[in-house]
Write a protein that holds these residues in place. Structure first.
Motif, short mmCIF file in Angstrom:
data_model
loop_
_atom_site.label_atom_id
_atom_site.label_comp_id
_atom_site.label_asym_id
_atom_site.label_seq_id
_atom_site.Cartn_x
_atom_site.Cartn_y
_atom_site.Cartn_z
N ASP A 30 1.02 -1.56 0.20
CA ASP A 30 -0.05 0.02 -0.24
C ASP A 30 0.98 1.38 -0.26
O ASP A 30 0.19 2.61 0.01
CB ASP A 30 -0.68 0.06 1.15
CG ASP A 30 -2.36 -0.26 0.65
OD1 ASP A 30 -2.57 -1.01 -1.13
OD2 ASP A 30 -3.74 -0.14 1.13
N ALA A 31 2.38 1.40 -0.15
CA ALA A 31 3.06 2.37 0.14
C ALA A 31 2.40 3.56 -1.37
O ALA A 31 2.66 4.61 -1.00
CB ALA A 31 4.18 2.33 -0.13
N GLU A 32 2.37 2.48 -2.26
CA GLU A 32 2.39 3.62 -3.46
C GLU A 32 0.50 4.04 -3.44
O GLU A 32 0.59 5.58 -3.97
CB GLU A 32 3.16 3.20 -4.86
CG GLU A 32 3.75 3.09 -5.27
CD GLU A 32 3.60 2.67 -6.56
OE1 GLU A 32 3.09 1.15 -7.21
OE2 GLU A 32 5.23 2.18 -7.34
N LEU A 33 0.32 3.55 -2.65
CA LEU A 33 -1.21 3.87 -2.53
C LEU A 33 -1.42 5.26 -1.78
O LEU A 33 -1.72 6.62 -1.37
CB LEU A 33 -2.43 3.34 -2.03
CG LEU A 33 -3.92 3.33 -1.84
CD1 LEU A 33 -4.21 3.72 -2.71
CD2 LEU A 33 -4.51 1.85 -1.18
N ALA A 34 -0.73 5.23 -0.14
CA ALA A 34 -0.74 6.41 0.79
C ALA A 34 0.28 7.57 -0.09
O ALA A 34 0.04 8.76 0.15
CB ALA A 34 0.01 5.51 1.42
N THR A 35 1.40 7.09 -0.14
CA THR A 35 2.80 8.58 -1.40
C THR A 35 1.74 8.87 -2.30
O THR A 35 1.91 10.43 -3.07
CB THR A 35 3.79 8.05 -1.70
OG1 THR A 35 3.02 6.99 -2.27
CG2 THR A 35 4.27 7.18 -0.32
N GLY A 36 0.57 8.57 -3.46
CA GLY A 36 -0.30 9.10 -4.77
C GLY A 36 0.97 9.22 -5.81
O GLY A 36 0.62 9.48 -6.83
N ALA A 37 1.22 8.07 -5.44
CA ALA A 37 2.28 7.32 -6.57
C ALA A 37 1.60 6.59 -7.31
O ALA A 37 1.53 6.11 -8.60
CB ALA A 37 3.06 6.58 -6.59
N VAL A 38 0.21 5.81 -7.11
CA VAL A 38 -0.76 5.37 -7.79
C VAL A 38 -2.07 5.89 -7.52
O VAL A 38 -2.25 6.05 -6.64
CB VAL A 38 -0.85 3.79 -7.33
CG1 VAL A 38 0.83 3.02 -8.04
CG2 VAL A 38 -1.48 3.99 -6.28
N PRO A 39 -2.89 6.43 -8.85
CA PRO A 39 -4.51 7.12 -8.06
C PRO A 39 -4.99 6.25 -7.02
O PRO A 39 -4.75 4.98 -6.57
CB PRO A 39 -4.83 6.93 -9.42
CG PRO A 39 -3.89 6.49 -10.56
CD PRO A 39 -3.30 5.38 -9.56
N ALA A 40 -5.80 7.32 -5.86
CA ALA A 40 -6.97 6.83 -5.54
C ALA A 40 -7.28 5.64 -6.02
O ALA A 40 -8.09 5.46 -6.69
CB ALA A 40 -7.54 7.89 -4.57
#
Length: 237
Positions: A85-95
């Protein structure tokens, strides 16, 4: 070691703080306007934001990461989350764009109002996170143990803190559905994979903790049939 559990916020969106002689661990980070209520709650037990040693996120949705970046950038507090979930939290992938399973006007408006009042439109995503893994026991106050429970998101985690007899489940379950107001333990809405969530919850049934904290809704107290948690055949919603 003495340990105390603080519940901060409300049953719609809560932050939990584990307060020990060695400092404070936060479980989830609420909404971006929650620094004030957190500061007041810590002051009530003789602590401050500078006593926080880490934030542990159950997953990367915006209503769980709210003050994480402020604590990281202003107070040097590391933000821990499962790698998935790291990229979800940082916004590296869309919500995520998961649709609601059901809703009623009153509870839905209450959820939206809580978000607006507490800064949901001003979310600052953490720019740096510390990846954690299934089975990790973090070197933080309370020694939180990480248990991967994918389903609501790919990187959802249960956080076990035996020092306060507590298990934090994020949005794997809810005890008060934020969109319908229905009470009782059930799968939470906006889940990527409800069937996977049910399978994940089976991992928790043998745990001895009796205080169960969902991300939304009141505490559930009871022996862990894990919280009369939804069984593998229970209905959603």
């Amino acid at each position: 070691m003495t340990a105390q559990l603080l519940r901060i916020g409300d049953d719609i969106i809560a932050i939990h703080a584990i307060v020990t002689d060695d400092g404070v661990t936060l479980i989830d980070a609420g909404l971006s306007g929650d620094l004030g209520i957190l500061t007041a709650a810590l002051a009530g037990v003789g602590r401050s934001l500078d006593d926080i040693r880490g934030v542990v996120l159950t997953h990367g949705d915006t209503d769980h990461i709210g003050i994480a970046e402020a604590l990281r950038s202003q107070h040097g507090v590391p933000v821990h989350i499962l790698q998935a979930d790291a990229e979800l939290a940082t916004g590296a992938v869309p919500a995520r764009g998961v649709k609601a399973d059901a809703w009623k006007v009153g509870p839905l408006l209450g959820f939206i109002w809580t978000g607006l009042r507490r800064g949901a439109m001003r979310t600052r995503r953490p720019s740096i996170v510390v990846p954690m893994a299934d089975g990790d026991v973090l070197d933080l106050p309370g020694a939180p143990e990480v248990i991967a429970i994918p389903g609501h998101t790919k990187g959802s985690a249960a956080i076990r803190v035996s020092a306060v007899d507590a298990l934090f489940l994020g949005d794997a379950i809810t005890t008060r559905h934020v969109l319908t107001g229905v009470e009782g333990a059930r799968l939470a809405p906006f889940s990527d994979d409800p069937a996977q969530t049910r399978r994940s919850l089976e991992r928790l049934r043998a745990l001895r903790e009796t205080r169960i904290f969902p991300g939304h809704g009141p505490e559930f107290t009871g022996r862990q049939s894990t919280c009369s948690m939804p069984s593998t055949h229970a209905a959603e919603g």
